[in-house]
Enzyme design. Structure first.
Site, short mmCIF file in Angstrom:
data_model
loop_
_atom_site.label_atom_id
_atom_site.label_comp_id
_atom_site.label_asym_id
_atom_site.label_seq_id
_atom_site.Cartn_x
_atom_site.Cartn_y
_atom_site.Cartn_z
N LYS A 149 0.85 3.37 -5.91
CA LYS A 149 1.62 1.88 -5.45
C LYS A 149 2.82 1.91 -5.78
O LYS A 149 2.10 1.11 -7.37
CB LYS A 149 0.72 0.62 -4.17
CG LYS A 149 1.88 0.74 -2.95
CD LYS A 149 0.47 -0.34 -2.41
CE LYS A 149 1.21 -1.21 -1.28
NZ LYS A 149 0.60 -2.23 -1.54
O1 LIG Z 1 2.47 -2.64 0.57
C1 LIG Z 1 1.01 -2.88 1.02
C2 LIG Z 1 1.13 -1.75 1.93
O2 LIG Z 1 1.60 -0.40 1.02
C3 LIG Z 1 0.11 -3.65 1.39
O3 LIG Z 1 -0.76 -3.78 0.86
C4 LIG Z 1 1.37 -4.69 1.36
O4 LIG Z 1 1.36 -5.41 -0.04
C5 LIG Z 1 0.84 -6.17 2.56
O5 LIG Z 1 0.10 -5.06 3.71
C6 LIG Z 1 1.73 -7.71 2.52
O6 LIG Z 1 1.16 -7.49 1.02
C7 LIG Z 1 0.61 -8.38 3.48
O7 LIG Z 1 1.92 -8.85 3.18
P1 LIG Z 1 1.39 -10.70 3.99
O8 LIG Z 1 1.22 -10.17 5.21
O9 LIG Z 1 0.84 -11.10 2.98
O10 LIG Z 1 2.81 -11.28 3.93
#
Ligand SMILES: O=C(CO)[C@@H](O)[C@H](O)[C@H](O)[C@H](O)COP(=O)(O)O
Length: 220
Positions: A84
């Site tokens: 990632k």
């Molecule tokens: O980027 C990805 C998936 O590839 C996730 O792990 C992503 O970081 C998360 O969905 C978010 O950080 C969660 O977002 P939030 O609900 O804290 O706004």
């Protein structure tokens, strides 16, 4: 459409895997820090629990050379790991390098279709489009998802659109309607997908009628 669970918690991964509908796991530095465990140990355990899934593990450096070293290290841990990478300038260069070497990538922190274009051109396997954080600032996070899905089809890019920052089941419904390839969500949201009041009501009625009639399937 693929379902990923968004967590660094092994027990949550185990629960989602037990349902038999899990296609992968996404983690991020916040989720790994929250788990209180070491990064490699956590990611390898997740790979074990979801043997056929794509497991995203994020690099944390922000300069190209260190990001590349971290990416090669993380990718060497297990064949199911997807590296990632945040959508910053060295991140896009890194995605191109990794893609040329056949290493799968998940481009994260994507909020607009113009960012998604860069990720797709660099050869990202997944493009993580955040919706909840855009809704939080009074905008519609699904607009970029819909535009990105259209872009992928129009130009025949190979990247898959992954809807992230999912806050409630309606986001999942909207991701389906937009034709996104993947939605990743916390376990709590995934468990809410099961729920419908008419299912509970209907099941109760079936079982009450069955029991009143004294029927059975297995010999008592
Ligand atoms: O980027 C990805 C998936 O590839 C996730 O792990 C992503 O970081 C998360 O969905 C978010 O950080 C969660 O977002 P939030 O609900 O804290 O706004």
């Amino acid at each position: 459409m693929k379902l990923f669970v968004d967590t660094g918690d092994i027990e949550e991964v185990r629960q989602a895997a037990d349902w038999g509908v899990l296609d992968g796991v996404t983690t991020n530095p916040t989720l790994i820090a929250k788990s209180g465990k070491q990064f490699k140990e956590t990611v390898l355990k997740i790979c074990e629990l979801v043997p056929n899934g794509a497991i995203s593990a994020e690099v944390v450096a922000t300069d190209y050379d260190t990001m590349l070293k971290e990416a090669l290290e993380v990718a060497s841990w297990h064949p199911n790991i997807v590296v990632k990478v945040p959508l910053i300038e060295p991140g896009v260069s890194l995605i191109k390098t990794l893609s040329d070497r056949g290493i799968r990538t998940n481009c994260t922190l994507v909020f607009s279709v113009s960012q998604a274009l860069l990720a797709a051109k660099a050869g990202a396997t997944f493009i993580s489009n955040f919706v909840g954080r855009v809704d939080d600032i009074s905008d519609d996070g699904m607009v970029a998802v819909r535009d990105t899905v259209d872009m992928i089809h129009t130009y025949d890019f190979k990247s898959e659109v992954l809807v992230a920052s999912v806050r409630h089941p309606l986001h999942v419904v909207q991701a389906i309607q937009a034709g996104a390839h993947i939605a990743t969500m916390p376990l709590k949201i995934m468990s809410m997908l099961f729920k419908h009041p008419l299912t509970d009501k209907g099941l109760k009625q079936f079982l009450d009628d069955w029991n009143k009639a004294g029927l059975h399937i297995l010999e008592p």
